[in-house]
Design an enzyme around this catalytic site. Structure first.
Site, PDB file in Angstrom:
ATOM      1  N   THR A  83       0.870  -1.185   0.000  1.00 39.43           N
ATOM      2  CA  THR A  83       0.000   0.000   0.000  1.00 39.43           C
ATOM      3  C   THR A  83       0.902   1.229   0.000  1.00 39.43           C
ATOM      4  O   THR A  83       1.042   1.901   1.017  1.00 39.43           O
ATOM      5  CB  THR A  83      -0.921   0.017   1.234  1.00 39.43           C
ATOM      6  OG1 THR A  83      -0.119  -0.163   2.420  1.00 39.43           O
ATOM      7  CG2 THR A  83      -1.965  -1.084   1.179  1.00 39.43           C
ATOM      8  N   GLU A 146       0.342  -7.061  10.299  1.00 35.56           N
ATOM      9  CA  GLU A 146       1.659  -7.696  10.406  1.00 35.56           C
ATOM     10  C   GLU A 146       2.638  -6.697  11.027  1.00 35.56           C
ATOM     11  O   GLU A 146       2.669  -5.539  10.638  1.00 35.56           O
ATOM     12  CB  GLU A 146       2.135  -8.082   8.986  1.00 35.56           C
ATOM     13  CG  GLU A 146       3.488  -8.694   8.931  1.00 35.56           C
ATOM     14  CD  GLU A 146       3.588  -9.916   9.823  1.00 35.56           C
ATOM     15  OE1 GLU A 146       2.773 -10.842   9.653  1.00 35.56           O
ATOM     16  OE2 GLU A 146       4.474  -9.942  10.704  1.00 35.56           O
ATOM     17  N   ARG A 149       9.636  -6.938  11.319  1.00 38.99           N
ATOM     18  CA  ARG A 149      10.695  -5.981  10.995  1.00 38.99           C
ATOM     19  C   ARG A 149      11.552  -6.588   9.902  1.00 38.99           C
ATOM     20  O   ARG A 149      11.942  -7.753  10.008  1.00 38.99           O
ATOM     21  CB  ARG A 149      11.583  -5.720  12.221  1.00 38.99           C
ATOM     22  CG  ARG A 149      10.868  -5.162  13.423  1.00 38.99           C
ATOM     23  CD  ARG A 149      11.655  -5.455  14.685  1.00 38.99           C
ATOM     24  NE  ARG A 149      11.807  -6.904  14.897  1.00 38.99           N
ATOM     25  CZ  ARG A 149      12.676  -7.470  15.721  1.00 38.99           C
ATOM     26  NH1 ARG A 149      13.506  -6.731  16.422  1.00 38.99           N
ATOM     27  NH2 ARG A 149      12.737  -8.781  15.861  1.00 38.99           N
ATOM     28  N   LYS A 206      -2.046  -1.085  13.742  1.00 35.99           N
ATOM     29  CA  LYS A 206      -0.806  -1.028  12.963  1.00 35.99           C
ATOM     30  C   LYS A 206      -0.332   0.420  12.780  1.00 35.99           C
ATOM     31  O   LYS A 206       0.845   0.737  12.967  1.00 35.99           O
ATOM     32  CB  LYS A 206      -1.023  -1.698  11.596  1.00 35.99           C
ATOM     33  CG  LYS A 206       0.155  -1.668  10.667  1.00 35.99           C
ATOM     34  CD  LYS A 206       1.357  -2.393  11.254  1.00 35.99           C
ATOM     35  CE  LYS A 206       2.597  -2.173  10.423  1.00 35.99           C
ATOM     36  NZ  LYS A 206       2.833  -3.158   9.420  1.00 35.99           N
ATOM     37  N   ASN A 210       3.219   1.948  14.423  1.00 37.76           N
ATOM     38  CA  ASN A 210       4.272   2.581  13.637  1.00 37.76           C
ATOM     39  C   ASN A 210       4.406   4.068  13.958  1.00 37.76           C
ATOM     40  O   ASN A 210       5.513   4.612  13.947  1.00 37.76           O
ATOM     41  CB  ASN A 210       4.031   2.355  12.139  1.00 37.76           C
ATOM     42  CG  ASN A 210       4.546   0.987  11.698  1.00 37.76           C
ATOM     43  OD1 ASN A 210       5.162   0.269  12.491  1.00 37.76           O
ATOM     44  ND2 ASN A 210       4.299   0.619  10.463  1.00 37.76           N
ATOM     45  N   GLY A 255      20.224   9.659  15.398  1.00 40.40           N
ATOM     46  CA  GLY A 255      21.069   9.622  14.203  1.00 40.40           C
ATOM     47  C   GLY A 255      20.314  10.145  13.009  1.00 40.40           C
ATOM     48  O   GLY A 255      19.594  11.147  13.111  1.00 40.40           O
ATOM     49  N   CYS A 262       7.830   1.427   5.402  1.00 37.45           N
ATOM     50  CA  CYS A 262       6.693   1.443   6.334  1.00 37.45           C
ATOM     51  C   CYS A 262       6.559   2.742   7.117  1.00 37.45           C
ATOM     52  O   CYS A 262       5.610   3.494   6.913  1.00 37.45           O
ATOM     53  CB  CYS A 262       6.807   0.268   7.297  1.00 37.45           C
ATOM     54  SG  CYS A 262       6.587  -1.312   6.469  1.00 37.45           S
ATOM     55  N   LYS A 325      18.199   0.301   6.557  1.00 37.64           N
ATOM     56  CA  LYS A 325      18.687  -0.174   7.857  1.00 37.64           C
ATOM     57  C   LYS A 325      19.535  -1.413   7.596  1.00 37.64           C
ATOM     58  O   LYS A 325      19.459  -2.000   6.504  1.00 37.64           O
ATOM     59  CB  LYS A 325      17.532  -0.481   8.799  1.00 37.64           C
ATOM     60  CG  LYS A 325      16.719  -1.700   8.431  1.00 37.64           C
ATOM     61  CD  LYS A 325      15.672  -1.913   9.495  1.00 37.64           C
ATOM     62  CE  LYS A 325      15.186  -3.318   9.557  1.00 37.64           C
ATOM     63  NZ  LYS A 325      14.178  -3.544  10.562  1.00 37.64           N
TER      64      LYS A 325
END
Ligand code: UDX
Length: 441
Positions: A83, A146, A149, A206, A210, A255, A262, A325
């Site tokens: 999405t 969901e 990570r 969800k 986030n 940082g 996401c 990441k």
């Protein structure tokens, strides 16, 4: 149980393989023929630790296809499509979710359960339910967000820290609950808590999770800005406040901030949806969370300019990290690549390296230069930037790297290096949110 998984990206591919590992008979369906061919050959189409092993272990109970008709005969159908943010807008594009349901329609029988896993604006599930009730009465819809990570997706799928089941109030809830509890029998037996909600709450969980994570990161990065203005040290500040059990140390890593497929688009999509619902004031703070996050990227470029004596034009800059990441090859909204591109556009000679994400980075920013190793990237560099904290970069030997650079100057965009170690090897060390003397005892 016979299960179909629609969408085999970072979420769906791992989910399909995970369900097979939990003992189910699974078919993964995706429109991307190349991705399907690789998955069918037991090859992970993206870098995700442990996925290849899971695919190899699941042969027989797991297959992949581009044929939507393969969902016929399955009783549970997971929707795992993307999405993305709509171009030029904050809102999420849910068209892939709608298409997935349309595609499933001919394969659905009464008693089947359609399970939404994609991150959607609240209200999406209700619209899908109305369609199901009109066209396929007797088929249940559950929203089961969901939380995996990237980089830990296999572990998070097999051992979720919670399962959220958003059940519809249309008489299908009891059946749907029984089916989903059977699908997840193993993690539930291991103790994973199950939180049952209505459809709206499950979709909001969800977005809320986030948003909270993004806010925590931007909070500490706001503190970094204040530290920069006042001479404070955000790393020591985070260490100190994190000892308060109510605050905790996790997600207080100051940082370059958050990126990926996401967090950035989910907080924007959440704001857009709240606006449509007339609740925009409730989430106005997320605009600031987003702004703080994006300012870190600008600050990183400014810090590089300061270190280069006021101009980066013609300077050779080595960038360690392209993925958003470590332990991922995902470069969607990567802070590292954003900084690399800004510096390149401002006239620096930028060389980017990454252990896994070079191919994806090159597709996104073909005009940047790429190197396969940190040594190659750093050769002749006037400045080295650590922007994604891969273990192999954190463990680099500053003496060895010092031998190839033009000038021993490093900027730590993730507060991941040991300043004392790098200074002892003759490097100038600077980091976001820390005074120039940070780490000098
Ligand atoms: C996130 C959520 O964690 C996950 O639950 C959800 O399902 C999807 O979105 P992911 O995007 O894989 O997962 O990455 P995450 O580990 O949350 O990191 C997001 C970003 O925040 C990365 O760019 C990371 O570098 C950054 N980050 C994380 C920080 O800047 N500081 C921190 O302390 C932690």
């Amino acid at each position: 149980m016979r299960i179909s998984v629609i969408g085999c990206g970072y979420l769906g591919a791992v989910h399909a393989a995970g369900l097979a590992a939990l003992g189910h008979d699974v078919v993964g369906i995706d429109v991307d023929a190349e991705k399907v061919a690789r998955l069918a050959a037991g090859e992970a189409p993206f870098y995700e630790p442990g996925l290849a092993g899971l695919l190899a272990a699941a042969t027989g109970s797991l297959r992949f296809t581009t044929d939507p008709a393969a969902a016929a005969g399955c009783t549970v159908h997971f929707i795992c499509v993307g999405t993305p943010q709509r171009p030029g807008e904050n809102a999420a594009d849910v068209s892939h979710v709608e298409t997935a349901l349309e595609m499933l329609m001919p394969c659905l029988d009464p008693g089947d359960v359609v399970v939404g896993k994609s991150t959607v604006p609240v209200g999406t599930a209700e619209a899908l339910l109305a369609e199901l009730q009109a066209l396929r009465p007797g088929v249940a819809l559950v929203w089961n967000p969901e939380f995996l990570r990237e980089g830990h997706a296999v572990h998070d799928t097999l051992h979720p820290d919670r399962l959220v089941l958003g059940l519809a109030a249309d008489g299908t809830a009891d059946h749907a609950r029984t089916v989903l509890r059977e699908v997840y029998a193993r993690p539930i037996a291991e103790g994973a808590p199950v939180v049952e909600t209505d459809l709206a709450t499950a979709q909001l969980v969800k977005a809320a999770a986030n948003s909270f994570l993004a806010t925590k990161i931007s909070f500490i990065n706001a503190m970094a800005e204040v530290c920069e203005a006042s001479g404070g040290d955000v790393v020591r500040l985070a260490e100190a406040i994190g000892h308060d059990a109510r605050i905790g140390h996790r997600f207080l890593g100051a940082g370059l901030g958050f990126g990926g497929g996401c967090l950035p688009k989910d907080i924007r999509g959440f704001m857009a949806r709240a606006g449509e619902l007339g609740a925009d004031q409730a989430l106005a703070f997320l605009a600031e969370v987003d702004a703080i996050n994006l300012r870190r990227r600008v600050r990183m470029v400014d810090l590089a300019r300061e270190e280069c004596g006021g101009s980066i034009v013609g300077r050779r800059i080595a960038i360690l990290g392209a993925a958003f990441k470590p332990e991922s090859d995902d470069v969607r909204d990567s802070p590292a690549l954003s900084v690399a591109a800004q510096m390149s556009l401002q006239g620096a000679e930028v060389v980017v390296t990454d252990p896994q994400a070079i191919d994806n980075a090159r597709r996104r920013w073909p005009e940047l230069k790429y190197a396969f190793t940190a040594e190659e990237a750093a050769t002749g560099a006037d400045l080295v930037l650590l922007l994604t904290e891969w273990r192999e970069y954190v463990d680099l030997d500053p003496h060895e790297l010092g031998a190839v650079v033009h000038q021993r100057r490093v900027l730590d965009g993730r507060n991941a290096l040991d300043p004392a170690r790098w200074r002892a090897a003759g490097w100038g060390y600077r980091a976001l949110g820390r005074p120039a003397t940070a780490g000098v005892s």
